[in-house]
Design a protein around this motif. Structure first.
Motif, PDB file in Angstrom:
ATOM      1  N   ASP A  36      17.529 -24.283  -2.031  1.00 51.87           N
ATOM      2  CA  ASP A  36      18.732 -23.641  -2.551  1.00 51.87           C
ATOM      3  C   ASP A  36      19.671 -24.722  -3.074  1.00 51.87           C
ATOM      4  OD1 ASP A  36      20.534 -21.694  -3.277  1.00 51.87           O
ATOM      5  OD2 ASP A  36      21.142 -21.173  -1.244  1.00 51.87           O
ATOM      6  N   GLY A  37      20.469 -24.389  -4.040  1.00 49.07           N
ATOM      7  CA  GLY A  37      21.483 -25.324  -4.523  1.00 49.07           C
ATOM      8  C   GLY A  37      21.530 -25.422  -6.032  1.00 49.07           C
ATOM      9  N   GLY A  38      22.756 -25.569  -6.522  1.00 47.90           N
ATOM     10  CA  GLY A  38      23.003 -25.576  -7.959  1.00 47.90           C
ATOM     11  C   GLY A  38      22.356 -26.736  -8.697  1.00 47.90           C
ATOM     12  N   LEU A  39      22.204 -27.872  -8.032  1.00 47.72           N
ATOM     13  CA  LEU A  39      21.611 -29.033  -8.706  1.00 47.72           C
ATOM     14  C   LEU A  39      20.162 -28.721  -9.084  1.00 47.72           C
ATOM     15  CD1 LEU A  39      21.813 -32.062  -9.545  1.00 47.72           C
ATOM     16  CD2 LEU A  39      21.083 -32.639  -7.229  1.00 47.72           C
ATOM     17  N   TYR A  40      19.422 -28.131  -8.186  1.00 48.07           N
ATOM     18  CA  TYR A  40      18.035 -27.776  -8.472  1.00 48.07           C
ATOM     19  C   TYR A  40      17.968 -26.590  -9.424  1.00 48.07           C
ATOM     20  CZ  TYR A  40      13.113 -26.706  -7.792  1.00 48.07           C
ATOM     21  OH  TYR A  40      11.784 -26.473  -8.006  1.00 48.07           O
ATOM     22  N   GLU A  41      18.824 -25.608  -9.168  1.00 51.01           N
ATOM     23  CA  GLU A  41      18.749 -24.374  -9.942  1.00 51.01           C
ATOM     24  C   GLU A  41      19.134 -24.567 -11.410  1.00 51.01           C
ATOM     25  OE1 GLU A  41      21.262 -21.271  -8.436  1.00 51.01           O
ATOM     26  OE2 GLU A  41      20.576 -19.869  -9.962  1.00 51.01           O
ATOM     27  N   HIS A  42      20.170 -25.373 -11.636  1.00 49.29           N
ATOM     28  CA  HIS A  42      20.747 -25.431 -12.984  1.00 49.29           C
ATOM     29  C   HIS A  42      20.482 -26.722 -13.753  1.00 49.29           C
ATOM     30  CE1 HIS A  42      22.818 -21.748 -12.095  1.00 49.29           C
ATOM     31  NE2 HIS A  42      23.452 -22.294 -11.077  1.00 49.29           N
ATOM     32  N   TYR A  43      19.622 -27.579 -13.234  1.00 44.75           N
ATOM     33  CA  TYR A  43      19.387 -28.856 -13.918  1.00 44.75           C
ATOM     34  C   TYR A  43      17.874 -29.014 -14.138  1.00 44.75           C
ATOM     35  CZ  TYR A  43      20.508 -33.763 -15.051  1.00 44.75           C
ATOM     36  OH  TYR A  43      20.679 -34.979 -15.678  1.00 44.75           O
ATOM     37  N   PRO A  44      17.375 -28.409 -15.229  1.00 49.70           N
ATOM     38  CA  PRO A  44      15.917 -28.372 -15.449  1.00 49.70           C
ATOM     39  C   PRO A  44      15.271 -29.756 -15.498  1.00 49.70           C
ATOM     40  CG  PRO A  44      17.060 -26.955 -17.017  1.00 49.70           C
ATOM     41  CD  PRO A  44      18.119 -27.697 -16.270  1.00 49.70           C
ATOM     42  N   LEU A  91      19.907 -28.725  -2.427  1.00 50.70           N
ATOM     43  CA  LEU A  91      20.305 -29.693  -3.460  1.00 50.70           C
ATOM     44  C   LEU A  91      21.466 -29.070  -4.224  1.00 50.70           C
ATOM     45  CD1 LEU A  91      16.877 -30.915  -4.963  1.00 50.70           C
ATOM     46  CD2 LEU A  91      18.392 -32.186  -3.444  1.00 50.70           C
ATOM     47  N   GLY A  92      22.648 -29.231  -3.679  1.00 49.90           N
ATOM     48  CA  GLY A  92      23.845 -28.667  -4.306  1.00 49.90           C
ATOM     49  C   GLY A  92      24.912 -29.736  -4.383  1.00 49.90           C
ATOM     50  N   THR A  93      26.127 -29.361  -3.992  1.00 48.21           N
ATOM     51  CA  THR A  93      27.203 -30.349  -3.942  1.00 48.21           C
ATOM     52  C   THR A  93      26.786 -31.495  -3.032  1.00 48.21           C
ATOM     53  OG1 THR A  93      28.746 -28.533  -4.209  1.00 48.21           O
ATOM     54  CG2 THR A  93      29.656 -30.635  -3.473  1.00 48.21           C
ATOM     55  N   GLY A  94      26.235 -31.137  -1.888  1.00 50.34           N
ATOM     56  CA  GLY A  94      25.657 -32.130  -0.978  1.00 50.34           C
ATOM     57  C   GLY A  94      24.155 -31.909  -0.905  1.00 50.34           C
ATOM     58  N   SER A  95      23.508 -32.619   0.005  1.00 48.86           N
ATOM     59  CA  SER A  95      22.067 -32.427   0.161  1.00 48.86           C
ATOM     60  C   SER A  95      21.684 -32.528   1.631  1.00 48.86           C
ATOM     61  CB  SER A  95      21.309 -33.474  -0.646  1.00 48.86           C
ATOM     62  OG  SER A  95      19.914 -33.242  -0.526  1.00 48.86           O
ATOM     63  N   ARG A 113      31.638 -34.219 -14.412  1.00 48.10           N
ATOM     64  CA  ARG A 113      30.977 -33.517 -13.311  1.00 48.10           C
ATOM     65  C   ARG A 113      29.467 -33.443 -13.552  1.00 48.10           C
ATOM     66  NH1 ARG A 113      32.438 -28.243 -13.490  1.00 48.10           N
ATOM     67  NH2 ARG A 113      32.013 -28.676 -15.664  1.00 48.10           N
ATOM     68  N   THR A 114      28.746 -33.142 -12.488  1.00 42.81           N
ATOM     69  CA  THR A 114      27.288 -33.094 -12.614  1.00 42.81           C
ATOM     70  C   THR A 114      26.818 -32.030 -13.625  1.00 42.81           C
ATOM     71  OG1 THR A 114      27.045 -34.044 -10.439  1.00 42.81           O
ATOM     72  CG2 THR A 114      25.138 -32.857 -11.297  1.00 42.81           C
ATOM     73  N   PRO A 115      27.447 -30.853 -13.685  1.00 40.99           N
ATOM     74  CA  PRO A 115      27.039 -29.904 -14.742  1.00 40.99           C
ATOM     75  C   PRO A 115      27.224 -30.492 -16.143  1.00 40.99           C
ATOM     76  CG  PRO A 115      28.330 -28.766 -13.079  1.00 40.99           C
ATOM     77  CD  PRO A 115      28.395 -30.222 -12.738  1.00 40.99           C
ATOM     78  N   ASP A 116      28.225 -31.372 -16.334  1.00 40.00           N
ATOM     79  CA  ASP A 116      28.390 -32.053 -17.623  1.00 40.00           C
ATOM     80  C   ASP A 116      27.177 -32.936 -17.911  1.00 40.00           C
ATOM     81  OD1 ASP A 116      30.954 -30.987 -17.874  1.00 40.00           O
ATOM     82  OD2 ASP A 116      31.894 -32.706 -16.871  1.00 40.00           O
ATOM     83  N   VAL A 117      26.742 -33.644 -16.880  1.00 40.52           N
ATOM     84  CA  VAL A 117      25.590 -34.533 -17.037  1.00 40.52           C
ATOM     85  C   VAL A 117      24.355 -33.716 -17.415  1.00 40.52           C
ATOM     86  CG1 VAL A 117      24.002 -36.066 -15.787  1.00 40.52           C
ATOM     87  CG2 VAL A 117      26.473 -36.314 -15.489  1.00 40.52           C
ATOM     88  N   SER A 118      24.143 -32.614 -16.718  1.00 45.82           N
ATOM     89  CA  SER A 118      22.936 -31.838 -17.027  1.00 45.82           C
ATOM     90  C   SER A 118      23.051 -31.204 -18.411  1.00 45.82           C
ATOM     91  CB  SER A 118      22.624 -30.830 -15.922  1.00 45.82           C
ATOM     92  OG  SER A 118      23.257 -29.613 -16.137  1.00 45.82           O
ATOM     93  N   GLY A 119      24.270 -30.825 -18.809  1.00 48.32           N
ATOM     94  CA  GLY A 119      24.478 -30.271 -20.146  1.00 48.32           C
ATOM     95  C   GLY A 119      24.147 -31.292 -21.226  1.00 48.32           C
ATOM     96  N   SER A 156      23.311 -36.347  -5.114  1.00 50.12           N
ATOM     97  CA  SER A 156      23.750 -34.945  -4.986  1.00 50.12           C
ATOM     98  C   SER A 156      24.796 -34.594  -6.039  1.00 50.12           C
ATOM     99  CB  SER A 156      24.245 -34.650  -3.576  1.00 50.12           C
ATOM    100  OG  SER A 156      25.586 -35.022  -3.449  1.00 50.12           O
ATOM    101  N   GLY A 157      24.986 -33.290  -6.214  1.00 52.97           N
ATOM    102  CA  GLY A 157      25.848 -32.781  -7.270  1.00 52.97           C
ATOM    103  C   GLY A 157      27.275 -33.315  -7.208  1.00 52.97           C
ATOM    104  N   MET A 158      27.737 -33.620  -6.027  1.00 52.91           N
ATOM    105  CA  MET A 158      29.089 -34.160  -5.904  1.00 52.91           C
ATOM    106  C   MET A 158      29.205 -35.521  -6.593  1.00 52.91           C
ATOM    107  SD  MET A 158      31.638 -34.296  -2.891  1.00 52.91           S
ATOM    108  CE  MET A 158      33.064 -35.362  -2.935  1.00 52.91           C
ATOM    109  N   TYR A 159      28.120 -36.295  -6.609  1.00 52.78           N
ATOM    110  CA  TYR A 159      28.216 -37.698  -7.035  1.00 52.78           C
ATOM    111  C   TYR A 159      27.558 -38.047  -8.364  1.00 52.78           C
ATOM    112  CZ  TYR A 159      29.494 -37.943  -2.138  1.00 52.78           C
ATOM    113  OH  TYR A 159      30.100 -37.723  -0.944  1.00 52.78           O
TER     114      TYR A 159
END
Ligand code: ADP
Length: 459
Positions: A405-413, A221-225, A326-332, A289-292
């Motif tokens: 593995d992937g930033g979407l899962y790791e960084h978006y509680p 679960l990262g940029t793609g899935s 970006r997706t990190p903005d959304v999770s922030g 996914s994180g890209m979208y």
């Protein structure tokens, strides 16, 4: 002059379109299961490609010796070395280096790209310490994680179907990337054999399995899935005749391309798809996914600006530019629990240049993030349940571990939380207690090295 009635109506429309009640999730899990079977029956049998990995033996923990891994899948690639000490000593030593690929090489010639990779590898091998032990008579072996679509014929070969993620070197398409790498290694005088070519999902599964026998799936679960899982070859009708049949193998589902009539989709999703570089493709991945995910949220905010004057009479600059949010903005923003939602104001200012944002508007934006993330996480849960059903582990009293593995899962509680909650709804309290998601950060390079070990000719 914000039209709050319109705002509420638009949000309601988006929420309804994204709705994932339990019943719908169950239908999606059932469809995932059905499509998996169809994809295993014959090539082209489903939008799920269900690619054969030709992995014959998963790492058991007993492997020993010196192995290398190479992970190419984005702008960075990593090389890694691992000294395995067998059942008792396990991983004696592990070292890695991360190197970026110069952008000109991503669109240059085939030879230049592979020569560069082999050069980096050569320098890394030269730094092998005295504590690295290659058994006498053994050749160095490498697992190659190559996260692009390849058509594999064996564990140590595969032709590139197409480049993605900014790589565009026409002459590589249709070639066996293992042969290309092996030839470059000869040119750069690296004495090493490529023992396994693996996808990042498969690498993640293998890395998890080394530590834990209960790992049955790999999920990115990262940029793609994407997802892969351990399958009995007796359940694969499309297994090529004439090829030896191991008992189990790993299936790379390419699940980003899953499609079902029950997927909850909105006009925003249709527009995003139409504007994408691959319309009609990767329907599942495009919903979460994180890209979208960031762009889904941006599109809803844009609609509110246009139809309900969310920012007064004007449309903020950049709000019409794809992927600015970006997706990190959304999770922030989603994590913002301050009374006046400061983080939301900060993100919206940085992304769209909006200087003053009333708290009511900030709340609306949080709600959009929440709807989009909830839908995404719940869809992933339904997908996991479909796989559990396929391997006969749904509601069973056995532990099943998902290597993740992937930033979407790791960084978006909050995304992670929704995913776990939905698994609980789908599997019940006891059933979901047996399904464990284990994060293995960047485990795919190590996984590839471990697969080189389990497919070693030195053994
Ligand atoms: P990749 O999938 O590109 O190989 P990663 O697994 O590191 O690499 O995932 C990176 C992706 O994770 C980014 O594209 C982004 O969408 C997502 N991501 C990174 N940080 C966050 C965050 N804080 N919140 C949500 N998603 C994030």
């Amino acid at each position: 002059n914000v039209n709050w009635g319109r705002v509420q109506a638009t949000i309601k429309e988006f929420r309804d379109g994204c709705a994932t009640p339990l019943q719908r999730l169950q239908k999606l899990a059932a469809d995932m299961h059905t499509e998996m079977i169809a994809g295993l029956a014959k090539d082209g049998g489903s939008k799920l490609k269900m690619l054969l990995s030709f992995v014959e033996k998963l790492p058991s923990g007993n492997e020993s010796g010196l192995f290398y891994g190479l992970d190419l899948g984005g702008t960075n690639f990593r090389v890694l070395r691992v000294q395995l000490g067998g059942k008792d000593k396990r991983i004696v030593k592990q070292e890695h280096e991360v190197v970026s690929i110069p952008p000109r090489l991503m669109i240059g010639s085939n030879e230049d790209l592979f020569d560069y990779i082999a050069q980096v590898l050569a320098k890394f091998v030269a730094k092998e310490g005295n504590d690295c032990k290659l058994a006498p008579g053994h050749k160095r072996e490498l697992g190659f994680t190559f996260s692009f679509p390849v058509s594999q014929q064996s564990i140590d070969s595969g032709t590139l179907v197409k480049w993605t993620k900014g790589f565009a070197i026409a002459e590589t398409v249709g070639k066996d990337v293992v042969k290309e790498l092996q030839a470059a290694m000869v040119r750069q005088k690296v004495d090493m054999r490529v023992a396994a070519l693996v996808n990042d999902t498969t690498g993640t599964l293998a890395g998890g399995r080394y530590r834990n026998d209960d790992v049955m799936m790999g999920l990115i679960l990262g940029t793609g899935s994407n997802a892969c899982y351990v399958e009995q070859t007796s359940a694969i009708p499309k297994w090529p005749s004439g090829l030896p049949k191991p008992e189990i193998t790993v299936i790379n589902m390419e699940w980003g391309n899953f499609w079902s009539s029950h997927l909850p989709k909105t006009k925003v999703d249709d527009d995003l798809d139409a504007d994408s570089v691959n319309p009609g493709d990767q329907a599942f991945e495009k919903l979460f996914s994180g890209m979208y995910l960031g762009d889904i949220v941006r599109r809803v905010i844009l609609k509110l600006a246009q139809d309900a004057c969310l920012f007064g009479g004007s449309i903020p600059k950049n709000l019409t530019s794809p992927f600015v949010l970006r997706t990190p903005d959304v999770s922030g923003m989603h994590a913002d629990e301050s009374a006046d939602l400061k983080e939301v104001a900060k993100v919206i200012k940085a992304a769209f240049g909006v200087r003053s944002l009333p708290v009511e508007t900030r709340k609306v934006i949080i709600e959009i993030c929440d709807i989009a993330a909830q839908r995404g996480a719940r869809l992933v849960a339904a997908g996991i349940v479909g796989i559990l059903r396929k391997i006969g582990r749904e509601g069973k009293d056995v532990r099943t571990v998902v290597g993740m593995d992937g930033g979407l899962y790791e960084h978006y509680p909050k995304f992670r939380g929704c995913l776990h909650e939905a698994l609980g709804e789908l599997l019940g309290k006891e059933g979901s207690a047996n399904v464990v998601i284990e994060l293995s950060k960047d485990g795919s390079g190590l996984g590839a090295a471990l697969l080189a070990a389990s497919h070693s000719v030195n053994l």
